[in-house]
Structure formats: C-alpha cells, structure tokens
Design a protein around this motif. Sequence first.
Motif, mmCIF file in Angstrom:
data_model
loop_
_atom_site.group_PDB
_atom_site.id
_atom_site.type_symbol
_atom_site.label_atom_id
_atom_site.label_comp_id
_atom_site.label_asym_id
_atom_site.label_seq_id
_atom_site.Cartn_x
_atom_site.Cartn_y
_atom_site.Cartn_z
ATOM 1 N N LEU A 11 8.109 -18.123 5.652
ATOM 2 C CA LEU A 11 8.254 -16.870 6.395
ATOM 3 C C LEU A 11 9.729 -16.509 6.453
ATOM 4 C CD1 LEU A 11 7.266 -14.623 8.313
ATOM 5 C CD2 LEU A 11 7.447 -16.286 10.178
ATOM 6 N N GLN A 13 12.703 -12.944 6.617
ATOM 7 C CA GLN A 13 12.892 -11.552 6.997
ATOM 8 C C GLN A 13 13.228 -10.709 5.776
ATOM 9 O OE1 GLN A 13 15.915 -11.622 10.082
ATOM 10 N NE2 GLN A 13 14.346 -11.825 11.668
ATOM 11 N N ALA A 14 12.986 -9.435 5.884
ATOM 12 C CA ALA A 14 13.322 -8.513 4.800
ATOM 13 C C ALA A 14 14.800 -8.664 4.450
ATOM 14 C CB ALA A 14 13.007 -7.087 5.207
ATOM 15 N N ARG A 87 11.081 -7.929 0.326
ATOM 16 C CA ARG A 87 10.533 -6.784 1.070
ATOM 17 C C ARG A 87 9.202 -7.177 1.680
ATOM 18 N NH1 ARG A 87 11.181 -2.808 -4.179
ATOM 19 N NH2 ARG A 87 13.468 -2.781 -4.259
ATOM 20 N N PRO A 88 8.777 -6.498 2.726
ATOM 21 C CA PRO A 88 7.457 -6.805 3.299
ATOM 22 C C PRO A 88 6.332 -6.703 2.273
ATOM 23 C CG PRO A 88 8.729 -5.481 4.819
ATOM 24 C CD PRO A 88 9.543 -5.553 3.561
ATOM 25 N N GLU A 89 6.457 -5.801 1.328
ATOM 26 C CA GLU A 89 5.414 -5.641 0.303
ATOM 27 C C GLU A 89 5.371 -6.804 -0.692
ATOM 28 O OE1 GLU A 89 7.795 -3.409 1.080
ATOM 29 O OE2 GLU A 89 8.566 -2.392 -0.720
ATOM 30 N N ASP A 90 6.337 -7.713 -0.620
ATOM 31 C CA ASP A 90 6.292 -8.925 -1.439
ATOM 32 C C ASP A 90 5.413 -10.009 -0.814
ATOM 33 O OD1 ASP A 90 9.772 -8.428 -2.101
ATOM 34 O OD2 ASP A 90 8.102 -7.988 -3.455
ATOM 35 N N THR A 91 4.941 -9.767 0.387
ATOM 36 C CA THR A 91 4.084 -10.737 1.071
ATOM 37 C C THR A 91 2.801 -10.971 0.279
ATOM 38 O OG1 THR A 91 4.942 -10.190 3.259
ATOM 39 C CG2 THR A 91 2.740 -11.168 3.160
ATOM 40 N N THR A 121 5.647 -14.856 3.163
ATOM 41 C CA THR A 121 5.492 -13.788 4.143
ATOM 42 C C THR A 121 6.863 -13.218 4.469
ATOM 43 O OG1 THR A 121 3.560 -14.890 5.097
ATOM 44 C CG2 THR A 121 4.599 -13.153 6.409
ATOM 45 N N VAL A 122 6.983 -11.905 4.315
ATOM 46 C CA VAL A 122 8.255 -11.229 4.567
ATOM 47 C C VAL A 122 8.058 -10.278 5.741
ATOM 48 C CG1 VAL A 122 10.121 -9.865 3.594
ATOM 49 C CG2 VAL A 122 8.761 -11.363 2.105
ATOM 50 N N SER A 123 8.767 -10.521 6.803
ATOM 51 C CA SER A 123 8.651 -9.664 7.989
ATOM 52 C C SER A 123 9.700 -8.555 7.938
ATOM 53 C CB SER A 123 8.826 -10.489 9.254
ATOM 54 O OG SER A 123 10.129 -11.043 9.304
ATOM 55 N N SER A 124 9.345 -7.440 8.550
ATOM 56 C CA SER A 124 10.248 -6.281 8.519
ATOM 57 C C SER A 124 11.211 -6.300 9.694
ATOM 58 C CB SER A 124 9.438 -4.986 8.549
ATOM 59 O OG SER A 124 8.601 -4.968 9.667
#
Length: 124
Positions: A11, A13-14, A87-91, A121-124
């Motif tokens: 996990l 962050q962006a 990026r979050p879309e890489d999750t 998991t990439v959080s925004s």
Amino acid sequence: QVQLVESGGGLVQAGDSLRLSCAASGRTFSNYVMGWFRQAPGREREFVAAINWSSRNTRYADSVKGRFSISRDNAKNTVYLQMNSLRPEDTAVYYCASATVSLPTTRTTDYNYWGKGTQVTVSS
C-alpha cells in the motif's frame, strides 16, 4: 514446469514508487520472455510490460510508459518491475508470467506459466 513467485507489492500513496520482483524456478529462465500483467476488481487482466531473454526488447502498455520499467537478471532467475509515479488507477493484483516466444508479447494466451500475484494498492 516453471514456478513463478511475485513479491514487493503493498500500500503506497499516489506519486510513490514500488519495485516488484518475480522469482522463477524450474526450466531455464533465460529462455523465456517474461511479462507483467495486472487485474483490477471487475476488470479483465491487462498487459503491463514484457521483456525478452536478452533484455534488448521490451514492450509497455501505453498507460505505464515513462513510469514503469521492466528488467531481468538471468543469473538470479528474477524479473523486476520498477513502478514510479504511481496513480490510484494502478491499483490491481500484479502477475508475473513466462512465454516461450522470442519477442515480448502482449497477449495473455501466449504466456504458459503464471504466478499467483501480488497486490498493489495506491491511495490518493
């Protein structure tokens, strides 16, 4: 038979970076094209990157070009995916796979062996 085990997910962050590793055992690792794919919930598995045996040829999905880099160390039977500017879309769950073809391929059907995946998991 080729066994593939991914590691390095987590996990973040962006904007952060992660490096995934895929350790291979079994048949001669250096003979195979190695690829990374990913699958997000509710979506089909998609191609991310691939590399041929000599590392001279690589392919990337448009969505990761300039941010991700695939490499391999045949002496260690390991392929890597360096992921920058996440990026979050890489999750997704990221999978390593091997293919008995000569050049990097984007088609999942070309890949014979698959690992079990590692969660990113990439959080925004």
